[in-house]
Enzyme design. Structure first.
Site, PDB file in Angstrom:
ATOM      1  N   HIS A 107       0.128   5.197 -11.001  1.00 49.52           N
ATOM      2  CA  HIS A 107       1.308   5.509 -11.400  1.00 49.52           C
ATOM      3  C   HIS A 107       1.649   7.061 -11.845  1.00 49.52           C
ATOM      4  O   HIS A 107       2.148   7.307 -12.901  1.00 49.52           O
ATOM      5  CB  HIS A 107       1.597   4.547 -12.789  1.00 49.52           C
ATOM      6  CG  HIS A 107       1.697   3.268 -12.559  1.00 49.52           C
ATOM      7  ND1 HIS A 107       1.508   2.193 -13.396  1.00 49.52           N
ATOM      8  CD2 HIS A 107       1.846   2.439 -11.253  1.00 49.52           C
ATOM      9  CE1 HIS A 107       1.625   0.957 -12.775  1.00 49.52           C
ATOM     10  NE2 HIS A 107       2.107   1.257 -11.455  1.00 49.52           N
TER      11      HIS A 107
ATOM     12  N   TYR B 104      -6.696   3.971  -1.305  1.00 46.50           N
ATOM     13  CA  TYR B 104      -6.691   4.901  -2.202  1.00 46.50           C
ATOM     14  C   TYR B 104      -8.415   5.250  -1.987  1.00 46.50           C
ATOM     15  O   TYR B 104      -9.077   4.513  -2.284  1.00 46.50           O
ATOM     16  CB  TYR B 104      -6.287   4.667  -3.394  1.00 46.50           C
ATOM     17  CG  TYR B 104      -4.825   4.012  -3.353  1.00 46.50           C
ATOM     18  CD1 TYR B 104      -3.893   4.807  -3.263  1.00 46.50           C
ATOM     19  CD2 TYR B 104      -4.832   2.688  -3.126  1.00 46.50           C
ATOM     20  CE1 TYR B 104      -2.591   4.323  -3.163  1.00 46.50           C
ATOM     21  CE2 TYR B 104      -3.462   2.017  -3.096  1.00 46.50           C
ATOM     22  CZ  TYR B 104      -2.389   3.147  -2.974  1.00 46.50           C
ATOM     23  OH  TYR B 104      -1.259   2.580  -2.663  1.00 46.50           O
TER      24      TYR B 104
ATOM     25  N   HIS C  22      11.440  -3.904  -9.550  1.00 48.89           N
ATOM     26  CA  HIS C  22      10.792  -5.376  -9.448  1.00 48.89           C
ATOM     27  C   HIS C  22      11.364  -6.507 -10.091  1.00 48.89           C
ATOM     28  O   HIS C  22      11.522  -6.544 -11.072  1.00 48.89           O
ATOM     29  CB  HIS C  22       9.424  -4.931 -10.552  1.00 48.89           C
ATOM     30  CG  HIS C  22       8.491  -3.895 -10.124  1.00 48.89           C
ATOM     31  ND1 HIS C  22       7.526  -3.391 -11.024  1.00 48.89           N
ATOM     32  CD2 HIS C  22       8.280  -3.337  -9.028  1.00 48.89           C
ATOM     33  CE1 HIS C  22       6.739  -2.475 -10.293  1.00 48.89           C
ATOM     34  NE2 HIS C  22       7.232  -2.271  -8.976  1.00 48.89           N
TER      35      HIS C  22
ATOM     36  N   GLU D 242       5.633   1.921   2.423  1.00 54.89           N
ATOM     37  CA  GLU D 242       6.357   0.751   1.824  1.00 54.89           C
ATOM     38  C   GLU D 242       7.706   0.937   2.406  1.00 54.89           C
ATOM     39  O   GLU D 242       8.585   1.781   2.261  1.00 54.89           O
ATOM     40  CB  GLU D 242       6.298   1.080   0.167  1.00 54.89           C
ATOM     41  CG  GLU D 242       7.337   0.231  -0.437  1.00 54.89           C
ATOM     42  CD  GLU D 242       7.519   0.377  -1.910  1.00 54.89           C
ATOM     43  OE1 GLU D 242       7.075   1.471  -2.478  1.00 54.89           O
ATOM     44  OE2 GLU D 242       7.663  -0.510  -2.704  1.00 54.89           O
TER      45      GLU D 242
ATOM     46  N   ARG E  98      -0.092   5.039   1.069  1.00 57.81           N
ATOM     47  CA  ARG E  98       0.627   3.948   0.945  1.00 57.81           C
ATOM     48  C   ARG E  98       2.254   3.983   1.833  1.00 57.81           C
ATOM     49  O   ARG E  98       2.517   5.144   1.840  1.00 57.81           O
ATOM     50  CB  ARG E  98       1.114   3.600  -0.384  1.00 57.81           C
ATOM     51  CG  ARG E  98       2.112   2.538  -0.785  1.00 57.81           C
ATOM     52  CD  ARG E  98       2.144   1.877  -1.993  1.00 57.81           C
ATOM     53  NE  ARG E  98       2.876   2.853  -3.022  1.00 57.81           N
ATOM     54  CZ  ARG E  98       2.187   3.756  -4.117  1.00 57.81           C
ATOM     55  NH1 ARG E  98       0.899   3.510  -4.117  1.00 57.81           N
ATOM     56  NH2 ARG E  98       3.115   4.385  -4.787  1.00 57.81           N
TER      57      ARG E  98
ATOM     58  N   GLU F 165       4.118  -3.170   0.873  1.00 56.57           N
ATOM     59  CA  GLU F 165       3.808  -1.890   0.678  1.00 56.57           C
ATOM     60  C   GLU F 165       1.875  -1.578   0.264  1.00 56.57           C
ATOM     61  O   GLU F 165       1.402  -1.332  -0.669  1.00 56.57           O
ATOM     62  CB  GLU F 165       4.067  -1.113  -0.862  1.00 56.57           C
ATOM     63  CG  GLU F 165       4.339  -2.293  -1.928  1.00 56.57           C
ATOM     64  CD  GLU F 165       4.772  -1.779  -3.317  1.00 56.57           C
ATOM     65  OE1 GLU F 165       4.531  -0.801  -3.796  1.00 56.57           O
ATOM     66  OE2 GLU F 165       5.810  -2.514  -3.689  1.00 56.57           O
TER      67      GLU F 165
ATOM     68  N   ASP G 247      22.469  12.924 -32.440  1.00 53.40           N
ATOM     69  CA  ASP G 247      23.427  12.040 -31.821  1.00 53.40           C
ATOM     70  C   ASP G 247      23.378  11.782 -30.530  1.00 53.40           C
ATOM     71  O   ASP G 247      24.393  11.498 -29.710  1.00 53.40           O
ATOM     72  CB  ASP G 247      24.766  12.715 -32.516  1.00 53.40           C
ATOM     73  CG  ASP G 247      24.827  14.063 -31.609  1.00 53.40           C
ATOM     74  OD1 ASP G 247      24.143  14.572 -31.215  1.00 53.40           O
ATOM     75  OD2 ASP G 247      26.071  14.697 -31.578  1.00 53.40           O
TER      76      ASP G 247
ATOM     77  N   ASP H  22       6.847   8.076  -3.510  1.00 58.08           N
ATOM     78  CA  ASP H  22       7.480   6.812  -3.716  1.00 58.08           C
ATOM     79  C   ASP H  22       8.373   6.912  -4.521  1.00 58.08           C
ATOM     80  O   ASP H  22       8.483   7.457  -5.739  1.00 58.08           O
ATOM     81  CB  ASP H  22       6.109   5.888  -4.644  1.00 58.08           C
ATOM     82  CG  ASP H  22       6.705   4.497  -4.557  1.00 58.08           C
ATOM     83  OD1 ASP H  22       7.864   4.271  -4.694  1.00 58.08           O
ATOM     84  OD2 ASP H  22       5.797   3.712  -5.114  1.00 58.08           O
TER      85      ASP H  22
ATOM     86  N   HIS I  21      -3.563  -3.163  -5.836  1.00 61.25           N
ATOM     87  CA  HIS I  21      -2.204  -3.402  -6.304  1.00 61.25           C
ATOM     88  C   HIS I  21      -1.582  -4.467  -5.322  1.00 61.25           C
ATOM     89  O   HIS I  21      -2.235  -4.639  -4.501  1.00 61.25           O
ATOM     90  CB  HIS I  21      -1.246  -2.220  -6.505  1.00 61.25           C
ATOM     91  CG  HIS I  21      -0.929  -1.349  -5.328  1.00 61.25           C
ATOM     92  ND1 HIS I  21       0.016  -2.023  -4.045  1.00 61.25           N
ATOM     93  CD2 HIS I  21      -1.484  -0.350  -4.901  1.00 61.25           C
ATOM     94  CE1 HIS I  21      -0.019  -1.160  -3.432  1.00 61.25           C
ATOM     95  NE2 HIS I  21      -0.862   0.089  -3.555  1.00 61.25           N
TER      96      HIS I  21
ATOM     97  N   ASP J  90      13.374   1.282  -2.522  1.00 60.39           N
ATOM     98  CA  ASP J  90      11.971   1.198  -2.740  1.00 60.39           C
ATOM     99  C   ASP J  90      11.009   1.827  -1.611  1.00 60.39           C
ATOM    100  O   ASP J  90      10.550   0.912  -1.053  1.00 60.39           O
ATOM    101  CB  ASP J  90      11.333   0.222  -3.737  1.00 60.39           C
ATOM    102  CG  ASP J  90      10.062   0.415  -4.413  1.00 60.39           C
ATOM    103  OD1 ASP J  90       9.565   1.616  -4.340  1.00 60.39           O
ATOM    104  OD2 ASP J  90       9.519  -0.718  -4.873  1.00 60.39           O
TER     105      ASP J  90
ATOM    106  N   HIS K 178       6.632  -6.952  -3.668  1.00 64.22           N
ATOM    107  CA  HIS K 178       7.188  -7.749  -4.872  1.00 64.22           C
ATOM    108  C   HIS K 178       8.880  -7.741  -4.518  1.00 64.22           C
ATOM    109  O   HIS K 178       9.493  -7.454  -3.672  1.00 64.22           O
ATOM    110  CB  HIS K 178       7.293  -6.824  -6.160  1.00 64.22           C
ATOM    111  CG  HIS K 178       7.871  -5.265  -5.929  1.00 64.22           C
ATOM    112  ND1 HIS K 178       9.140  -4.899  -5.799  1.00 64.22           N
ATOM    113  CD2 HIS K 178       7.247  -4.150  -5.615  1.00 64.22           C
ATOM    114  CE1 HIS K 178       9.113  -3.613  -5.747  1.00 64.22           C
ATOM    115  NE2 HIS K 178       7.946  -3.077  -5.503  1.00 64.22           N
TER     116      HIS K 178
HETATM  117  N1  GLY Z   1       8.055   2.101  -6.846  1.00 62.08           N
HETATM  118  C1  GLY Z   1       7.488   1.228  -7.513  1.00 62.08           C
HETATM  119  C2  GLY Z   1       6.848   0.087  -6.762  1.00 62.08           C
HETATM  120  O1  GLY Z   1       6.410   0.440  -5.442  1.00 62.08           O
HETATM  121  O2  GLY Z   1       6.442  -1.067  -6.936  1.00 62.08           O
HETATM  122 MN    MN Z   2       7.556   1.999  -4.443  1.00 66.78          MN
HETATM  123 MN    MN Z   3       7.654  -1.093  -4.606  1.00 66.52          MN
END
Ligand code: GLY
Ligand code: MN
Ligand code: MN
Length: 434
Positions: free
Chosen positions: A246, A388, A366, A399, A397, A384, A41, A263, A355, A274, A359
């Site tokens: 990730h 690496y 995102h 951000e 990184r 960001e 449940d 992060d 990457h 973020d 964004h």
């Molecule tokens: N935390 C996800 C990104 O940085 O896009």
């Molecule tokens: Mn992030």
């Molecule tokens: Mn991000």
């Protein structure tokens, strides 16, 4: 409510923006998310669908919004449906919105119970020419589970096969791209809480702590400040783990001499922040760690300066790639002669920076947005860049979250330390955590 919602005037403004993009005779329908089951449940905590939250502020299951600007009766031009509440629900789940409360919060005059949705549609659909139906058109959506909205869309299309159907998603992407003032203020609240959590962990980290202990400190700071928690699963990655983009297991010990990439960002009132920061486990960066860190910081600063109206995001990303390329040559990671002969479709910098650099950010981390149009004022982006280096067990990184204006971009994380010296100072202050 744990958080202050936006004002009814702002939700009205969001709906006005949507209506400006509707064709004559259009009836738009928006649904909330389902409460997702787990097992037995059990259920997941409720997470409202971002579009109906943006247009109404109603953070509750079984909510429906109709926008029908050309309805014959003015009372039908905007209708909000909320879950009918009763004594039993009040005792077991706590009070749900009354119709008056839902009206006050959203600024919508006509509020009905969701049980009358089907009958209302039968009454209004024959007056409409087009059904504006919503769907998830996020570039990276990949959901195997049918949403409530998809289910209800199918029902409507089966009931009214001869109505023309219009897509609401492109309109939502357009209007959600450019934040209203109160949205920016709400995001700033999320960012300020995230900043407090960063300061907290800087006073907490030392060799031997586990990554999940750091996560716990962050969660604690979020909750005590009125956030409902993380806007996304946090990455707390020490040493080599920082090179796993990730990484979310967060279960390793942080070792002396390593750097931790963190992060994380809290959600406040549905809006995301973020942040990424990298800190040395023992409170001091080595020279090599500093060099890589400062290279990333220079790329970040150059990128922020490029976030200006009139630039295409694809061109921006190409320019960022060039700055990164020269930093990687400076660090001895790429060879200038090799770079000169590289295939421009497969630039060598992607070996160390694999990457995207930015964004959209908003109700979703995102967030939806206009990827193929010029950058415009009032858009909020992350910036960001990262480097690496698996062979050095080092990933950096940085951000920040940036508001585009007609003038200079505004760094919404400007209060959160980022310079090497400032981060070391914060860590070595070792303030006692309450
Ligand atoms: N935390 C996800 C990104 O940085 O896009
Ligand atoms: Mn992030
Ligand atoms: Mn991000």
């Amino acid at each position: 409510m744990r958080y202050l919602p936006l004002s009814a005037a702002t939700y009205r403004e969001h709906r006005n923006r949507f209506r400006q993009h509707m064709e004559k005779g259009g009836l738009a329908v928006f649904h909330s998310n389902d409460i997702m089951p787990t097992s037995a449940d059990g259920s997941m905590p409720f997470k409202q669908a971002s579009d109906i939250l943006h247009l109404s502020g109603i953070d509750q299951e079984e909510t429906v919004l109709l926008l029908f600007p050309d309805a014959v009766d003015p009372k039908d031009r905007e209708i909000l449906f909320v879950r009918e509440t009763n004594e039993h629900i009040a005792i077991w789940e706590g009070a749900k919105f009354s119709q008056a409360e839902a009206s006050e919060l959203s600024g919508i005059a006509t509020v009905l119970w969701t049980t009358s949705y089907d009958a209302t549609i039968k009454r209004l659909a024959p007056q409409a020419e087009h059904l504006f139906l919503n769907s998830n058109e996020h570039l990276r959506q990949g959901n195997e589970v049918e949403t409530r909205e998809e289910r209800k869309n199918k029902e409507l299309r089966a009931l009214y096969p001869l109505h023309s159907v219009r897509r609401s998603a492109p309109i939502m992407h357009r209007i959600r791209s450019r934040k209203t003032k109160e949205e920016v203020a709400q995001m700033q609240r999320a960012m300020d809480i995230t900043g407090k959590a960063f300061e907290r962990v800087c006073g907490f980290v030392k060799p031997g702590v586990k990554e999940y202990e750091i996560e716990a400190e962050i969660t604690h700071e979020f909750l005590r400040n009125g956030s409902r928690g993380h806007a996304y699963t946090p990455i707390i990655a020490s040493g080599y783990n920082a090179c796993v983009l990730h990484y979310i297991t967060n279960d390793q010990v942080c070792n002396d001499g390593d750097v931790i990439l963190m992060d994380f960002g809290c959600e406040y009132g549905g809006y995301a922040s973020d942040l990424t920061r990298c800190i040395p486990v023992n409170g001091r960066f080595t020279q090599r760690q500093k060099d890589v860190y400062n290279a990333v910081l220079r790329v970040q600063r150059a990128s922020i300066a490029m976030l200006r109206p009139g630039t295409l995001l694809a061109d921006y990303h190409k320019e960022v790639g060039k700055v990164m390329e020269s930093e990687l040559i400076g660090l001895g990671l790429l060879d200038k002669a090799e770079v000169a002969k590289q295939n421009p479709d497969r630039p060598l910098y992607k070996k160390y920076f694999m990457h995207g650099n930015s964004h959209f950010l908003g109700l979703d981390v995102h967030d939806v947005g206009l990827w193929n149009e010029m950058i415009q004022p009032d858009m909020v982006f992350t910036v960001e860049p990262g480097i690496y280096i698996r062979e050095e067990k080092l990933g950096i990184r940085l951000e920040n979250n940036i508001l585009v204006t007609r003038d200079n971009p505004i760094d919404l994380f400007s209060n959160i330390p980022i310079e090497v010296e400032a981060v070391e100072e914060l860590m070595n202050r070792r303030k006692v955590v309450a």
